[in-house]
Design a protein around this motif. Sequence first.
Motif, PDB file in Angstrom:
ATOM      1  N   HIS A 194       0.847  -1.194   0.000  1.00 15.45           N
ATOM      2  CA  HIS A 194       0.000   0.000   0.000  1.00 15.45           C
ATOM      3  C   HIS A 194       0.884   1.247   0.000  1.00 15.45           C
ATOM      4  CE1 HIS A 194      -2.910  -2.678   2.505  1.00 15.45           C
ATOM      5  NE2 HIS A 194      -3.109  -2.878   1.215  1.00 15.45           N
ATOM      6  N   HIS A 195       1.865   1.232   0.890  1.00 12.54           N
ATOM      7  CA  HIS A 195       2.751   2.388   1.033  1.00 12.54           C
ATOM      8  C   HIS A 195       3.506   2.642  -0.284  1.00 12.54           C
ATOM      9  CE1 HIS A 195       5.610   4.664   3.983  1.00 12.54           C
ATOM     10  NE2 HIS A 195       5.301   5.385   2.925  1.00 12.54           N
ATOM     11  N   ILE A 196       4.027   1.571  -0.862  1.00  9.09           N
ATOM     12  CA  ILE A 196       4.761   1.693  -2.132  1.00  9.09           C
ATOM     13  C   ILE A 196       3.836   2.241  -3.226  1.00  9.09           C
ATOM     14  CG2 ILE A 196       5.903   0.328  -3.950  1.00  9.09           C
ATOM     15  CD1 ILE A 196       6.859  -1.538  -1.540  1.00  9.09           C
ATOM     16  N   ALA A 197       2.608   1.761  -3.235  1.00 11.38           N
ATOM     17  CA  ALA A 197       1.638   2.238  -4.225  1.00 11.38           C
ATOM     18  C   ALA A 197       1.338   3.717  -4.018  1.00 11.38           C
ATOM     19  CB  ALA A 197       0.354   1.419  -4.129  1.00 11.38           C
ATOM     20  N   ASN A 198       1.115   4.097  -2.761  1.00 12.43           N
ATOM     21  CA  ASN A 198       0.847   5.513  -2.447  1.00 12.43           C
ATOM     22  C   ASN A 198       1.972   6.391  -2.976  1.00 12.43           C
ATOM     23  OD1 ASN A 198      -1.259   6.253   0.246  1.00 12.43           O
ATOM     24  ND2 ASN A 198      -1.130   4.208  -0.596  1.00 12.43           N
ATOM     25  N   ASN A 199       3.205   5.971  -2.709  1.00  9.01           N
ATOM     26  CA  ASN A 199       4.359   6.751  -3.166  1.00  9.01           C
ATOM     27  C   ASN A 199       4.352   6.906  -4.685  1.00  9.01           C
ATOM     28  OD1 ASN A 199       5.207   6.867  -0.543  1.00  9.01           O
ATOM     29  ND2 ASN A 199       6.860   5.373  -0.749  1.00  9.01           N
ATOM     30  N   GLY A 200       4.121   5.804  -5.361  1.00 11.81           N
ATOM     31  CA  GLY A 200       4.180   5.825  -6.829  1.00 11.81           C
ATOM     32  C   GLY A 200       3.065   6.658  -7.437  1.00 11.81           C
ATOM     33  N   LEU A 222     -10.650   8.679  -0.529  1.00 11.38           N
ATOM     34  CA  LEU A 222      -9.408   7.886  -0.437  1.00 11.38           C
ATOM     35  C   LEU A 222      -9.654   6.564   0.283  1.00 11.38           C
ATOM     36  CD1 LEU A 222      -8.176  10.587  -1.319  1.00 11.38           C
ATOM     37  CD2 LEU A 222      -6.417  10.315   0.418  1.00 11.38           C
ATOM     38  N   GLY A 223      -9.036   5.522  -0.217  1.00  9.50           N
ATOM     39  CA  GLY A 223      -9.146   4.224   0.460  1.00  9.50           C
ATOM     40  C   GLY A 223     -10.507   3.588   0.249  1.00  9.50           C
ATOM     41  N   GLU A 224     -11.042   3.721  -0.958  1.00  7.07           N
ATOM     42  CA  GLU A 224     -12.329   3.111  -1.307  1.00  7.07           C
ATOM     43  C   GLU A 224     -12.097   2.417  -2.635  1.00  7.07           C
ATOM     44  OE1 GLU A 224     -15.648   1.497  -1.532  1.00  7.07           O
ATOM     45  OE2 GLU A 224     -15.013   2.588  -3.302  1.00  7.07           O
ATOM     46  N   TYR A 225     -12.381   1.122  -2.704  1.00 11.13           N
ATOM     47  CA  TYR A 225     -11.944   0.364  -3.875  1.00 11.13           C
ATOM     48  C   TYR A 225     -13.088  -0.215  -4.704  1.00 11.13           C
ATOM     49  CZ  TYR A 225      -7.702   1.328  -1.427  1.00 11.13           C
ATOM     50  OH  TYR A 225      -6.686   2.012  -0.797  1.00 11.13           O
ATOM     51  N   ARG A 273      -5.605   2.482   6.653  1.00 17.05           N
ATOM     52  CA  ARG A 273      -4.366   1.734   6.505  1.00 17.05           C
ATOM     53  C   ARG A 273      -3.763   1.852   5.112  1.00 17.05           C
ATOM     54  NH1 ARG A 273      -1.571   1.895   9.402  1.00 17.05           N
ATOM     55  NH2 ARG A 273      -0.154   2.640   7.834  1.00 17.05           N
ATOM     56  N   SER A 274      -4.577   1.708   4.111  1.00 11.56           N
ATOM     57  CA  SER A 274      -4.011   1.571   2.773  1.00 11.56           C
ATOM     58  C   SER A 274      -3.692   2.907   2.119  1.00 11.56           C
ATOM     59  CB  SER A 274      -4.975   0.785   1.876  1.00 11.56           C
ATOM     60  OG  SER A 274      -6.203   1.459   1.772  1.00 11.56           O
ATOM     61  N   ILE A 275      -4.182   4.017   2.666  1.00 12.80           N
ATOM     62  CA  ILE A 275      -4.069   5.256   1.903  1.00 12.80           C
ATOM     63  C   ILE A 275      -3.696   6.476   2.748  1.00 12.80           C
ATOM     64  CG2 ILE A 275      -6.442   6.148   1.991  1.00 12.80           C
ATOM     65  CD1 ILE A 275      -4.770   5.458  -1.343  1.00 12.80           C
ATOM     66  N   ASN A 276      -3.442   6.297   4.041  1.00 13.94           N
ATOM     67  CA  ASN A 276      -3.187   7.482   4.879  1.00 13.94           C
ATOM     68  C   ASN A 276      -1.948   8.252   4.414  1.00 13.94           C
ATOM     69  OD1 ASN A 276      -0.809   6.972   7.035  1.00 13.94           O
ATOM     70  ND2 ASN A 276      -1.803   5.032   6.583  1.00 13.94           N
TER      71      ASN A 276
END
Lengths: 548, 460
Positions: A194-200, A222-225, A273-276
Motif C-alpha cells: 500500500h505504502h509503495i503504491a501511495n508513493n508511486g 481515499l481508500g475506497e476500492y 491503513r491503505s491510503i493514509n
Amino acid sequence: MEANLHFPDPSVVREELIQKYPTKVAKKRAKSIIVNDPEIIPEVQANVRTVPGIITQRGCSYAGCKGVVLGPTRDIVNIVHGPIGCSFYAWLTRRNQTRTESLMDANYIPYCFSTDMQEENIVFGGEKKLKIAIQEAYDLFHPKSIAIFSTCPVGLIGDDVHAASKEMREKFGDCNVFGFSCEGYRGVSQSAGHHIANNGVFKHMVGRNNTPSVGKFKLNLLGEYNIGGDAFEIERIFDKVGITLVSSFSGNSTVSQIENAHTADLNVILCHRSINYMGDMMETKYGIPWMKVNFVGADSTAKSLRKIAEYFGDEGLKAKVEEVIAEEMPRVKAIIEEILPRTTGKTAMLFVGGSRAHHYQDLFSELGMTTVAAGYEFAHRDDYEGRDVLPKIKVDADSKNIEELKVLPDPELYNPRKTEAELEALKEKGLEINGYSGMMKQMTKKSLIVDDLSHYESEKLIEIYKPDIFCAGIKEKYVVQKMGIPLKQLHSYDYGGPYTGFEGAVNFYKDIDRMVNNPVWKLIKAPWQKAAITNGKSKGLEASYVTQ
Amino acid sequence: MLLRHTTKEVKEREGLTINPAKTCQPIGAMYAALGIHGCLPHSHGSQGCCSYHRSTLTRHYKEPVMAATSSFTEGASVFGGQANLLAAIETIFSVYEPDIIAVHSTCLSETIGDDLQQITRKARDDGKIPEGKHVIFASTPSFIGSHVTGYANMVTGIAEQFAVSTGTKKNQINIIAGWMEPSDMREIKRLSKELGVKIVLFPDTSDVLDAPQTGKHVFYPKGGTTVEELQSTGDSIYSLALGSISAEPAAIALEKKCKVGFETLDIPIGLTATDRFIMKMSEVAKVSVPDEITEERGRLVDVMADMEQYLYGKRVALFGDPDQLLPLTEFLLDLNMKPVHIVSGTPGQRFEKDMRQLLDARSPETNFKNGLQADMFLLHQWMKNEPVDLLIGNTYGKYMARDEDVPFIRFGFPILDRIGHSYFPNVGYSGGLRLVEKILSALMDRQDRDALEEKFELVM
C-alpha cells in the motif's frame, strides 16, 4: 434491547490461544493478543513479521500494491513483471467494479498482463523482455498509462523497472509509464505494498493535470476500492447532496481523475491503513487536509456526511445533508426494525484487512450484535490504538526498507484550504481531521484484540466463543463453515454488496439475517445422528476441529 | 464489451502475455500435496504465494485448503530462507501435527538458490522432525513450465521420497493421477474396483477437497493416499501414469528407484481414452472386463449415436492443460465435432507433438498453439477471425463467451463460479456421459434461445 451475553474470561482465552506454540512463538504471539480496555487502550503488537509456518491470513506487498491500490483504476495497463502466477492470481479476483461512460472508454480491468518471465530472464535479466512487453502493450492499446509491478525475483536479479519505465515513457511521449518496486518479500504484509503504491501514485500521477475542477464542495475519496459497487453507492449519495467527487483512490477511477486530485479541497479517508500516506503527502504538498470518515453503516454514513458538511461550513450543504438523511433513513429504519428481533444479542468476530474489522462493527452494532473479538490482517498500531500512538511506534528493519517520500509544499500549487485555527476548531467539533482514533476505542471492555490471527487461534476462538458469525476472507470461509458457523467474507462480500451507504446497510442487514438464521445450520446432523444424541450416545453439534 | 480492447488482427508478441492460459508451478505442487493423507503443503517463499494459491484452490473447491508459508521478508531474501524453513517446520509440527510436510519452492527461493534437500536434511539432523514424521520437498520454480509442471514435480517428489522396494512384489498397480478433480480420482477408484484390480492411486484428493459438512473442521480429512500406500508403490507390479506431462515424470522416478515398469496413458476423458485405460488395466492386471463396465460404455455410445445430429460439425474453441486437452480433443472428434482453436499456456514439445499428431490425422486445419504467448488473448483473436459454436475452458473463458455470445462449458482449472467439478467426474464412461450432456445442453439451449417462433421445437 441489551444483549445478555456471558463470555469466558478473555485473559484465560489468551493463555489458551498460545499454549500449544513453541516457547519463542508463544512469547511473540502473546504481544499480539490483547484484552481490550477502551479507557486505557493497551499496546498491541502489529505490523511485525509473521511466524513462519503459523498459517497466516496475510499476503504480500505486490498484492497490496497492484491488487489493492492500483488494480481498481480502469484505464491503466498494469503489467506484472515476473513469472506468470502473480498476475494470474490478481486477475479479476478482487471484485473492483468499474463503470465506463461508453463502450469506447478504456477499461483494462478484465485483462491480465504479464511478462511471464522464463528461466533465461532470471539468469540473464528481464529488462529487455519488459521493454518489449511495454512496447507491445503500447502498440496494441495506446493507453494513457502503463504501470509496471515488480514481483519477487525482479528485485533479486536487479532489473531496474524504474529505468525501463522512464526510457519507454520518454520514447512514447504520450503514455505515462511508471514502475513499482513492490516485490512480495518487502515489508511484512500487503501493507508495505500500500505504502509503495501511495508513493508511486503520488509521484507519477497526482498533480499532472492542473485543470481546475468544477464544483462548490470538492473532495477526493481515499481508500475506497469499489468492491461490490461500494463506490457507486457513495457516488449516488454525493450526487444527491451536491458534493463533487474529483477523484477516487481508487474505486471506479480513471487516470485523469487521479491526475487532477490535487484540485479538490478535502480528502476523506475510508481505509486509513491503505491510503493514509496519500492524505499526509497531499496535505504537505498542496495544503488539502484529510479527514477520516466511514460510510459502512447507515448511522456512520449520516455522521460522515454531517462531518463533511461541517468541514465545508456551508449552511446550504448542511441543510441538504439533513434533507438527504431524512429521505434515506426511513427505509433503512423500516428494514432494520423488521430484522432486529432476529439478530439482536448475537455475536460476531471480525478478522480482516486493515480497516474493515473496525468499520463493519458499526453495521453489526446497528444489527444489535456484539463484536466479541476482532483484529486486522495487516494493520499497524495506529489502526488499533489511534494515530496518537504514531510517535511511539518503533520503526523496525522491515518498515525501514519502505521508502518514505520527502514531500515539500509545492511552490506554486500549495494552498492551505483551512487555516490552523480553522482546523483546530473543526477538531473541537469532533471531526477526525488528519486523525484516526482506531478500532480499540470503539470496542467494549474485555473484548479480545488479535493481530495477524493464525489459523490455530481462529479455530480455538470459535471453539471457545461459538460466535454466531465470523468475518474473514476466502481462505477462512469454508474452514469456519465446516465448523457449522457462517462466515461472511469481508474482502469479496461473498460476491454481494454494496455494503456502503444507506443501500449498503440494508444489503448487509439482509445478508447477515439470512446467514445467521439460515436453516442449513440445523440440518448438519442426519436424523439418525440426532436420534443418537437424544439417546445420549453422541455429543451434539459443536464447533471444534481435529488435527489427527 | 468486457474485452473491448481485443482486436481481430493477430500480431506476433514476444514480451507480453495477455490473459494467460496457465499459472505458476507452486499451486500445482500444493494441490498434489493435498492428495496425501495427513499432509500439510508448505510454500517456501513470500506469504503472497501461499495466500494466492490457497485462495485460488479454495475458490475452485469451496473447501478448506490448508497450507503454510515460510513468510520470507527482505532479510530472508538476502541471507537465504533456511532459518525461515527450519522455524516453520518446528512451528508446524508443534501446532498442526501433520504426518508429512510437503515443501515446495517458489520463484523467490529458487532465485536465491535455497536448496530444499539440504535444508530438510538439516531439519532432520537438528531433530526438528519428530519420529515417524516426514518432510518431503519438490523444486517448483515459477519461471519454468506451468502449474501442471509444479503438480508433476510434487508427484515425482512424493514417488521418489516415499517409494520403497522391499524385494517382495505386491499384487497391485500404481495409478499415478495426472491433474484431475477429486471426483475423477473417485471414479478411477470405482472403475478399478469394478475391474477387480487392486490399485494405489496417488495423489488422491477425493475425501479431502470434497469433504462432507459435519459440524467439525477435520484438519486432515480422511482422504489422501497414506504413507504406507505410498511406500508400497515401490513393490507394485506396474505403474500406469495418466498424463504424459503431469503424471509420467513420477512413473519414471519410480522405475528408476524401484524398477517398477510403467506405461503412460491419457487421462481417461471421453470414449476412446477410457477404452485404452480399461484395456490396459485388464491387460496388466490380467482381469476380464466385467459386463457392468461394458454396459456403461454402451450407454455412452448410445447417447453419442442418438444425438449425433446436434453434435455434427459444431465448431469448438478450447483452452486448458495438456493432459486434459489431448483426450478432450480426441473425444470431440469422436463426437463428430470440430475443434477449431486450441490453446494451452503450458509449454513442452511432447505435448505439441502429441496434439499435432492427433490433429494431423483427424483435423489438420485446427489452430493450435502452446507455450509462451499461447494465451486467451490469442484464442479470442482466433475466435474473432474464425467464429465457433462452443467454447470450453476454465472460468476466465466466460468473458470471451459473453463478448462473442458463444455457449460456454466450464472445464479445467480453475472453475471459480460454478460447482460440480469436484463431485461429478469427467473421466470414465460416466464422465463422458456428463460431458456429452453438458455439450448438448449448451448447444441445444442456444438453439432454443435463438430459434424463430415457427422453428421452435418441442421434441429434440
